[in-house]
Design an enzyme around this catalytic site. Structure first.
Site, PDB file in Angstrom:
ATOM      1  N   LYS A   1      -9.803   3.189   9.380  1.00  0.00           N
ATOM      2  CA  LYS A   1      -8.443   2.684   9.501  1.00  0.00           C
ATOM      3  C   LYS A   1      -8.210   1.559   8.491  1.00  0.00           C
ATOM      4  O   LYS A   1      -9.149   0.920   8.035  1.00  0.00           O
ATOM      5  CB  LYS A   1      -8.193   2.171  10.921  1.00  0.00           C
ATOM      6  CG  LYS A   1      -8.399   3.229  11.994  1.00  0.00           C
ATOM      7  CD  LYS A   1      -7.337   4.322  11.913  1.00  0.00           C
ATOM      8  CE  LYS A   1      -7.569   5.411  12.934  1.00  0.00           C
ATOM      9  NZ  LYS A   1      -8.562   6.392  12.560  1.00  0.00           N
ATOM     10  N   ASP A   2      -6.937   1.356   8.174  1.00  0.00           N
ATOM     11  CA  ASP A   2      -6.553   0.352   7.191  1.00  0.00           C
ATOM     12  C   ASP A   2      -7.114  -1.025   7.547  1.00  0.00           C
ATOM     13  O   ASP A   2      -7.256  -1.381   8.716  1.00  0.00           O
ATOM     14  CB  ASP A   2      -5.030   0.230   7.112  1.00  0.00           C
ATOM     15  CG  ASP A   2      -4.364   1.544   6.756  1.00  0.00           C
ATOM     16  OD1 ASP A   2      -4.380   2.452   7.604  1.00  0.00           O
ATOM     17  OD2 ASP A   2      -3.855   1.653   5.635  1.00  0.00           O
ATOM     18  N   LYS A   3      -7.381  -1.804   6.510  1.00  0.00           N
ATOM     19  CA  LYS A   3      -7.778  -3.186   6.731  1.00  0.00           C
ATOM     20  C   LYS A   3      -6.560  -4.040   7.047  1.00  0.00           C
ATOM     21  O   LYS A   3      -6.508  -4.727   8.061  1.00  0.00           O
ATOM     22  CB  LYS A   3      -8.495  -3.760   5.505  1.00  0.00           C
ATOM     23  CG  LYS A   3      -8.789  -5.253   5.654  1.00  0.00           C
ATOM     24  CD  LYS A   3      -9.386  -5.860   4.414  1.00  0.00           C
ATOM     25  CE  LYS A   3      -9.568  -7.371   4.609  1.00  0.00           C
ATOM     26  NZ  LYS A   3     -10.103  -8.037   3.418  1.00  0.00           N
TER      27      LYS A   3
ATOM     28  N   GLN B   1       0.847  -1.187   0.000  1.00  0.00           N
ATOM     29  CA  GLN B   1       0.000   0.000   0.000  1.00  0.00           C
ATOM     30  C   GLN B   1       0.877   1.229   0.000  1.00  0.00           C
ATOM     31  O   GLN B   1       1.226   1.769   1.023  1.00  0.00           O
ATOM     32  CB  GLN B   1      -0.898  -0.004   1.238  1.00  0.00           C
ATOM     33  CG  GLN B   1      -1.834   1.193   1.246  1.00  0.00           C
ATOM     34  CD  GLN B   1      -2.643   1.170   2.498  1.00  0.00           C
ATOM     35  OE1 GLN B   1      -3.303   0.215   2.776  1.00  0.00           O
ATOM     36  NE2 GLN B   1      -2.605   2.223   3.259  1.00  0.00           N
TER      37      GLN B   1
END
Length: 614
Positions: free
Chosen positions: A280-282, A49
């Site tokens: 929030k990010d997975k 990412q």
């Protein structure tokens, strides 16, 4: 001012030259399907990412890495029996690249170094920073108790066998539709206590009293239909208690909105009674504050016994919900693995990070992970093109998805029948399922109302994604046109107000003072070429930059300002070699609560302590 701390960015160097060669060969194989070019140095940052956080002068290459320990199909979710588990690598083959969302520039020209970000989801840990500067941590499982809550002693009215049967009923682990609990030594007071305890310990279950053969029984059963999804009953909430239960949510490998859907499913409430300050990010371990309307801390705490990869704690009652954006930022703990640059290259990059900073691009998670970017849906909303919104959410798309989603999309493309497509979905609380339920309720001619069934935060995410897409592209143009210096016509903040930098004042400012607007009706734009570029980009998208108010108030964009460059503080790092990727590098909040000892670090990674302000 938004503060983001990144504490412990850990880059791990392969143990030997053979490991480096093998890593390079794997990267070449993984990137052979794409023809992306790097920068002049020929280096590339290998990330799952990419987010420009490490300031290498190369374009981050998206090379996903499967994590063997990753468990996508939790016991508490409907598993995907119709197809292979979602593969992040397959999904990203058809996903976005950085250049697709305007991420094209760098702050420095030195040679970068190569590494893998998020090889394991536990390599990326996020703690939310509240508006008061407090970093959210899960460090307390205790439950605040008041006179209205059942005492711990009252829980003894249920036998261990009763509790086991109720838990199996709650988790749908057997075919029973109800559980009957005989009331021994029957009194009205004792029946009331049993009702309270069942509802407190087993969220989602309702109770009633029945006479059977002259005996009193408490019948526990799953609530159904509208009653189950109704807002919490107001009359049962103490006046002295704040209406919102705030708690810290610790989650692993789960998106915030997915987590909210799971919580609402087991509490039998609507997702829109939850609020939070940011998604929030997975692919990460994240810790953030959540607020929920009129759900007791006891009910929430009991979910810790049921949920996998979730923990809830630090409960308190307050009189207000949370709002998107009401936070200073996030504190990160990051590991970069398989770094292949020289010590000099790493030192250069980290010194650049500390001294200059990085371009404050919105990261890839803002735009989704499938072949249909979220900003396209946001653009269609702003255009008032509701048929396009519906089509973008429901149409088939390339790339890996869970089998039931693929079948749902295929059914929709073939029949345009919401009921038929919905039958293909065992998980109804995903965005696709929510939209299909809305179409069933309101009809195909009222897509606006159908779309409104999706929780508000989820809907706003789409238009925020479009704003972020515009901002990224405009910042790249700004840096290409004027470089990393303040120029006349740029914007800077005086308090909370944006003002233009005048020609005579340019020497009083640096690039770190310059902000750029997210488009909206309550912002001003630069007085140089980039101001015109904003207008041209929105015109190309059939939008009027001078009229960002929408017919539907929720979708009106007021806009905001965001700094172009973020410079971190207190940056420290260390590089060591390693040969076992399974060794944990730091303790999470949950590890600390469980009393796990600090990991013995191998010799071979980069740990970076940093804080930065934006």
């Amino acid at each position: 001012m938004e503060t983001v701390e990144m504490n412990s960015v850990s880059l791990k160097r392969p143990h030997s030259e053979d490991d480096v060669a093998n890593a390079d060969e794997i990267k070449r194989q993984k990137t052979s399907e794409k023809s992306k070019t790097g920068n002049d140095s020929g280096q590339s940052i290998v990330t799952e990412q990419p987010d420009k956080s490490l300031l290498e002068n190369t374009k981050n290459e998206i090379i996903p890495n499967e994590e063997s320990e990753e468990q996508e199909d939790e016991e508490l979710e409907d598993s995907d029996e119709d197809g292979d588990p979602e593969s992040f690598a397959d999904m990203m083959k058809h996903g976005l690249t950085e250049s697709d969302v305007g991420i094209t520039k760098f702050v420095s020209c030195h040679k970068g170094f190569s590494g893998i970000l998020k090889e394991r989801y536990s390599d990326f840990v996020v703690h939310e920073i509240g508006k008061d500067g407090r970093v959210s941590h899960l460090d307390d499982f205790s439950v605040p108790v008041d006179d209205e809550d059942p005492s711990e002693e009252t829980f003894t009215v249920l036998s261990d066998e009763d509790k086991q049967r109720l838990e199996e009923l709650q988790l749908l682990k057997n075919k029973e539709t109800s559980v009957a609990i005989e009331v021994i030594e029957d009194t009205k007071e004792k029946r009331t206590v049993i009702h309270q305890v069942v509802k407190s310990l087993f969220p989602g279950l309702e109770t009633k009293t029945e006479d059977r053969d002259g005996k009193k029984y408490i019948i526990a059963y799953h609530a159904a239909g509208k009653k189950a999804l109704a807002n919490p009953r107001k009359h049962s909430w103490p006046k002295s208690r704040g209406s919102y239960c705030h708690f810290v949510l610790y989650k692993e490998n789960k998106d915030t909105m997915d987590a909210i859907n799971v919580l609402s499913k087991f509490l039998r409430v609507k997702p829109n009674i939850f609020s939070y300050m940011g998604t929030k990010d997975k692919r990460a371990i994240t810790v953030q504050e959540i607020a929920v309307l009129r759900i007791t801390a006891q009910r929430l705490a009991h979910l810790n016994k049921c949920l996998m990869n979730f923990k809830l704690g630090n409960f308190s009652y307050k009189n207000h919900p949370l709002k998107l954006g009401e936070l200073q930022g996030n504190h990160f703990t990051v590991v970069l693995r398989n770094i292949t640059g020289t010590d000099d290259q790493i030192e250069q990059a980290m010194h650049s990070l500390r001294e200059i900073g990085f371009i404050n691009y919105y990261g890839m998670q803002r735009f989704g992970t499938t072949a249909v970017p979220t900003y396209q849906i946001g653009r269609a909303i702003l255009q008032n093109n509701w048929n396009e919104v519906m089509d973008l959410i429901l149409k088939p798309r390339p790339g890996a998805e869970k089998g039931y989603l693929v079948k749902c999309r295929e059914e929709w493309a073939k029949t345009k029948d919401p009921a038929a497509a919905l039958r293909k979905l065992p998980v109804k609380r995903c965005v696709e399922g929510q939209l299909l339920r809305g179409l069933l309720k309101y009809g195909m001619k009222n897509i606006i109302s159908a779309f409104g069934i999706i929780p508000r935060n989820n809907r706003l995410m789409y238009i925020h994604s479009y704003q972020s897409y515009v901002w990224n592209n405009m910042v790249s143009k700004r840096i290409e046109e004027y470089g990393l210096r303040a120029v006349a016509g740029d914007l800077t903040l005086k308090g909370a107000t944006a003002v233009h930098i005048e020609e005579g004042d340019v020497d009083n400012y640096t690039i770190h003072d310059v902000v750029m607007p997210l488009p909206g009706f309550d912002v001003i734009y630069p007085k140089h070429k980039i101001g015109e570029a904003y207008k041209e980009m929105l015109v190309a998208d059939n939008l009027d930059i001078n009229n960002m108010r929408h017919k539907i108030r929720d979708y009106s964009l007021s806009g905001a300002y965001r700094k172009i460059i973020i410079r971190p503080q207190n940056v420290n790092w260390e590089v060591v070699a390693y040969d076992d990727p399974r060794i944990p590098l730091f303790n999470t909040d949950l590890d600390k609560l469980e009393g796990k000892p600090l990991p013995v670090l191998p010799t071979g990674k980069l740990i970076c302590q940093w804080m930065f302000v934006k």
